[in-house]
Write a protein that holds these residues in place. Structure first.
Motif, PDB file in Angstrom:
ATOM      1  N   ALA A  42       0.886  -1.249  -0.069  1.00  0.00           N
ATOM      2  CA  ALA A  42      -0.017   0.029   0.007  1.00  0.00           C
ATOM      3  C   ALA A  42       0.910   1.252   0.009  1.00  0.00           C
ATOM      4  O   ALA A  42       2.142   1.126   0.582  1.00  0.00           O
ATOM      5  N   PRO A  43       0.317   2.387  -0.480  1.00  0.00           N
ATOM      6  CA  PRO A  43       0.987   3.410  -0.409  1.00  0.00           C
ATOM      7  C   PRO A  43       1.479   4.096   0.911  1.00  0.00           C
ATOM      8  O   PRO A  43       0.380   3.804   1.853  1.00  0.00           O
ATOM      9  N   VAL A  44       2.141   4.929   1.232  1.00  0.00           N
ATOM     10  CA  VAL A  44       2.816   5.529   2.450  1.00  0.00           C
ATOM     11  C   VAL A  44       2.571   6.815   2.485  1.00  0.00           C
ATOM     12  O   VAL A  44       3.032   7.537   1.681  1.00  0.00           O
ATOM     13  N   GLY A  45       1.672   7.297   3.496  1.00  0.00           N
ATOM     14  CA  GLY A  45       1.240   8.712   3.611  1.00  0.00           C
ATOM     15  C   GLY A  45       2.303   9.639   4.606  1.00  0.00           C
ATOM     16  O   GLY A  45       3.144   8.879   5.577  1.00  0.00           O
ATOM     17  N   SER A  46       2.381  10.964   4.724  1.00  0.00           N
ATOM     18  CA  SER A  46       3.267  11.545   5.422  1.00  0.00           C
ATOM     19  C   SER A  46       2.848  11.454   7.164  1.00  0.00           C
ATOM     20  O   SER A  46       3.664  11.331   7.911  1.00  0.00           O
ATOM     21  N   ARG A  47       1.607  11.351   7.299  1.00  0.00           N
ATOM     22  CA  ARG A  47       1.310  11.081   8.800  1.00  0.00           C
ATOM     23  C   ARG A  47       1.693   9.855   9.350  1.00  0.00           C
ATOM     24  O   ARG A  47       2.287   9.929  10.585  1.00  0.00           O
ATOM     25  N   THR A  48       1.682   8.758   8.576  1.00  0.00           N
ATOM     26  CA  THR A  48       2.232   7.344   8.954  1.00  0.00           C
ATOM     27  C   THR A  48       3.504   7.492   9.340  1.00  0.00           C
ATOM     28  O   THR A  48       4.114   6.871  10.187  1.00  0.00           O
ATOM     29  N   LEU A  49       4.305   8.284   8.310  1.00  0.00           N
ATOM     30  CA  LEU A  49       5.771   8.295   8.411  1.00  0.00           C
ATOM     31  C   LEU A  49       6.089   8.838   9.625  1.00  0.00           C
ATOM     32  O   LEU A  49       7.107   8.745  10.271  1.00  0.00           O
ATOM     33  N   SER A  50       5.630  10.205   9.783  1.00  0.00           N
ATOM     34  CA  SER A  50       5.728  11.087  10.999  1.00  0.00           C
ATOM     35  C   SER A  50       5.800  10.116  12.335  1.00  0.00           C
ATOM     36  O   SER A  50       6.652  10.407  13.353  1.00  0.00           O
ATOM     37  N   HIS A  51       5.138   9.043  12.704  1.00  0.00           N
ATOM     38  CA  HIS A  51       4.919   8.279  13.624  1.00  0.00           C
ATOM     39  C   HIS A  51       6.253   7.311  13.446  1.00  0.00           C
ATOM     40  O   HIS A  51       6.711   6.531  14.733  1.00  0.00           O
ATOM     41  N   ALA A  52       6.670   6.753  12.411  1.00  0.00           N
ATOM     42  CA  ALA A  52       7.561   5.799  12.268  1.00  0.00           C
ATOM     43  C   ALA A  52       9.025   6.217  12.252  1.00  0.00           C
ATOM     44  O   ALA A  52       9.824   5.288  12.609  1.00  0.00           O
ATOM     45  N   LEU A  53       9.314   7.332  11.767  1.00  0.00           N
ATOM     46  CA  LEU A  53      10.691   7.906  11.812  1.00  0.00           C
ATOM     47  C   LEU A  53      11.266   8.228  13.151  1.00  0.00           C
ATOM     48  O   LEU A  53      10.413   8.620  14.195  1.00  0.00           O
ATOM     49  N   SER A  54      12.626   7.806  13.263  1.00  0.00           N
ATOM     50  CA  SER A  54      13.340   8.090  14.556  1.00  0.00           C
ATOM     51  C   SER A  54      13.474   9.635  14.801  1.00  0.00           C
ATOM     52  O   SER A  54      13.589   9.909  15.830  1.00  0.00           O
ATOM     53  N   MET A  55      13.378  10.104  13.621  1.00  0.00           N
ATOM     54  CA  MET A  55      13.853  11.646  13.390  1.00  0.00           C
ATOM     55  C   MET A  55      12.649  12.398  13.695  1.00  0.00           C
ATOM     56  O   MET A  55      11.642  11.979  13.088  1.00  0.00           O
ATOM     57  N   PRO A  56      12.727  13.453  14.661  1.00  0.00           N
ATOM     58  CA  PRO A  56      11.450  14.330  14.792  1.00  0.00           C
ATOM     59  C   PRO A  56      10.898  15.287  13.560  1.00  0.00           C
ATOM     60  O   PRO A  56      11.728  16.062  13.579  1.00  0.00           O
ATOM     61  N   LEU A  57      10.058  14.995  12.792  1.00  0.00           N
ATOM     62  CA  LEU A  57       9.657  15.779  11.651  1.00  0.00           C
ATOM     63  C   LEU A  57       8.287  15.809  11.447  1.00  0.00           C
ATOM     64  O   LEU A  57       7.353  14.847  11.831  1.00  0.00           O
ATOM     65  N   SER A  58       8.033  17.048  11.234  1.00  0.00           N
ATOM     66  CA  SER A  58       6.426  17.605  10.952  1.00  0.00           C
ATOM     67  C   SER A  58       5.957  16.663   9.628  1.00  0.00           C
ATOM     68  O   SER A  58       6.812  16.425   8.872  1.00  0.00           O
ATOM     69  N   ALA A  59       4.592  16.458   9.534  1.00  0.00           N
ATOM     70  CA  ALA A  59       3.922  15.978   8.221  1.00  0.00           C
ATOM     71  C   ALA A  59       4.248  16.673   7.148  1.00  0.00           C
ATOM     72  O   ALA A  59       4.435  16.476   6.161  1.00  0.00           O
ATOM     73  N   ALA A  60       4.455  18.181   7.182  1.00  0.00           N
ATOM     74  CA  ALA A  60       4.470  18.972   6.180  1.00  0.00           C
ATOM     75  C   ALA A  60       6.223  18.857   5.745  1.00  0.00           C
ATOM     76  O   ALA A  60       6.311  18.773   4.443  1.00  0.00           O
ATOM     77  N   SER A  61       7.027  18.653   6.587  1.00  0.00           N
ATOM     78  CA  SER A  61       8.386  18.579   6.191  1.00  0.00           C
ATOM     79  C   SER A  61       8.416  17.407   5.381  1.00  0.00           C
ATOM     80  O   SER A  61       9.266  17.361   4.341  1.00  0.00           O
ATOM     81  N   ILE A  62       7.884  16.121   5.956  1.00  0.00           N
ATOM     82  CA  ILE A  62       8.203  14.950   5.442  1.00  0.00           C
ATOM     83  C   ILE A  62       7.655  15.104   3.698  1.00  0.00           C
ATOM     84  O   ILE A  62       7.954  14.507   2.929  1.00  0.00           O
ATOM     85  N   ARG A  63       6.248  15.815   3.780  1.00  0.00           N
ATOM     86  CA  ARG A  63       5.587  15.799   2.513  1.00  0.00           C
ATOM     87  C   ARG A  63       6.543  16.654   1.483  1.00  0.00           C
ATOM     88  O   ARG A  63       6.702  16.139   0.220  1.00  0.00           O
ATOM     89  N   ASN A  64       7.464  17.447   1.871  1.00  0.00           N
ATOM     90  CA  ASN A  64       8.288  18.052   0.999  1.00  0.00           C
ATOM     91  C   ASN A  64       9.407  17.333   0.563  1.00  0.00           C
ATOM     92  O   ASN A  64       9.759  16.986  -0.683  1.00  0.00           O
TER      93      ASN A  64
END
Length: 358
Positions: free
Chosen positions: A32-54
């Motif tokens: 399945a495709p992965v969204g920025s919100r899902t990634l923001s919880h999975a990443l070890s580095m603190p990043l906002s959903a907006a930064s991830i989308r960029n």
């Protein structure tokens, strides 16, 4: 503006590399495709959903990701998968239990070379949940014996034994009115000339003798000699490709875990491609020239340009350590490469070991 596609994973900086890795690993796990919100919880580095989308947009501009639907998450492209496999894939190792299981199942074969290969790919298909396939070689090793066994008045079984003990069986048509003695004469004539020669070498020798053979043997016996040898030796590249034996087991595994209608279309195309065996044989012949496991992803090959499939394949060797064939699995591009690569590699090694023992 489209960004340049990186030539290697090292060209990506830490942040986009980590985001890219998570997206691909999630895709391989779920499809399945992965969204920025899902990634923001999975990443070890603190990043906002907006930064991830960029970052995801930059990776998409590089041709590594794409969005299957508007406002959906991202999935890796075939280019992205290749970059991941070459630079980020962490290949695991088989457990002792898995190795023991492979050893036992492959060793529990029948008495022929084909039995060994059939058992190996059936086992590989079951463990990988993909379709297993193998290309056995055109018979081009030194020969030991050839024999014609009558089946009925119009056909005979040609049994060819190589110096390594590999057995090939083919059915040939017989000329009308052939006496049983002609089969014995044909076998004796060939055995006196083929021992220690490859089929190609034997054919070259016999081409020069065929007219003389017709004087020594009657016309029907000479026809059996020529037909029996031509069964294995083709004069054109197309015929040579067909003499390489292709076995496929576990096609039904490709129908499992289908999540959308598009997948059914891709599986249908894959089945059609598997029927075009000449192209797959050529692809596996390329794998025979490689050292170790080779991975083909999607449109990297003409064969999978439409179905978007992947092939993981490794060569196997004979008693003289010469590469003579290739064994592997075929499945969707999101197969578990980390688990399947060592599985294919170990199975190829087991087949090589058993051939060396025989």
């Amino acid at each position: 503006m489209r960004l340049r596609t990186p030539a290697s994973i090292e060209e990506l900086r830490d942040r986009p590399r980590e985001i890219f890795r998570h997206i691909v690993e999630s895709y391989l796990d779920t499809g399945a495709p992965v969204g920025s919100r899902t990634l923001s919880h999975a990443l070890s580095m603190p990043l906002s959903a907006a930064s991830i989308r960029n970052v995801m947009q930059d990776l998409e501009a590089m041709g590594l990701l794409y969005s299957p639907h508007t406002s959906a998450g991202r999935m890796p492209t075939e280019i992205g998968l290749r970059l991941f496999v070459d630079g980020l894939l962490e290949v695991g190792d088989l457990t002792d239990e898995e190795r023991t299981s492979i050893d036992a199942k492959v060793a529990a074969r029948g008495h022929t070379y084909e039995d060994l290969l059939t058992e190996a790919i059936s086992m590989l298909s079951g463990l990988s949940r993909c379709a297993g396939l193998v290309m056995s070689p055109k018979v081009d090793s030194a020969l030991r014996h050839i024999e014609f066994v009558p089946l009925n008045a119009r056909s005979a079984l040609v049994v060819l034994v190589t110096a390594e003990g590999m057995v090939e069986n083919r059915v040939v048509d017989l000329p009308p009115g052939l006496p049983p003695s002609a089969l014995i004469e044909a076998g004796n004539y060939l055995n006196a000339r083929i021992a220690g020669r490859t089929l190609e070498d034997a054919r070259r020798v016999l081409d020069g003798e065929i007219e003389e053979a017709k004087k020594a043997l009657d016309a029907l016996t000479a026809a059996v000699v020529e037909t029996g040898l031509a069964t294995w030796v083709g004069s054109s590249s197309g015929e040579a490709a067909e003499t390489a034996k292709l076995l496929v087991r576990g096609q039904s595994n490709l129908l499992e875990d289908i999540q959308m209608a598009d997948d059914l279309d891709r599986i249908r195309l894959l089945f059609e491609e598997l029927e075009t065996k000449t192209e797959l044989v050529r692809l596996l012949e390329l794998a025979r020239d490689a050292d170790g496991v080779k991975i083909y992803i999607g449109s990297e090959t003409k064969l999978f340009s439409l179905s978007g499939s992947s092939l993981v394949v490794a060569p196997y060797r004979n008693a003289q350590q010469r590469v003579i064939g290739a064994i592997g699995v075929i499945g969707p591009t999101r197969i578990n490469y980390a688990r399947i690569v060592p599985m294919v590699d170990y199975t190829a090694r087991v087949v090589s070991r058993l051939l060396a023992r025989d």
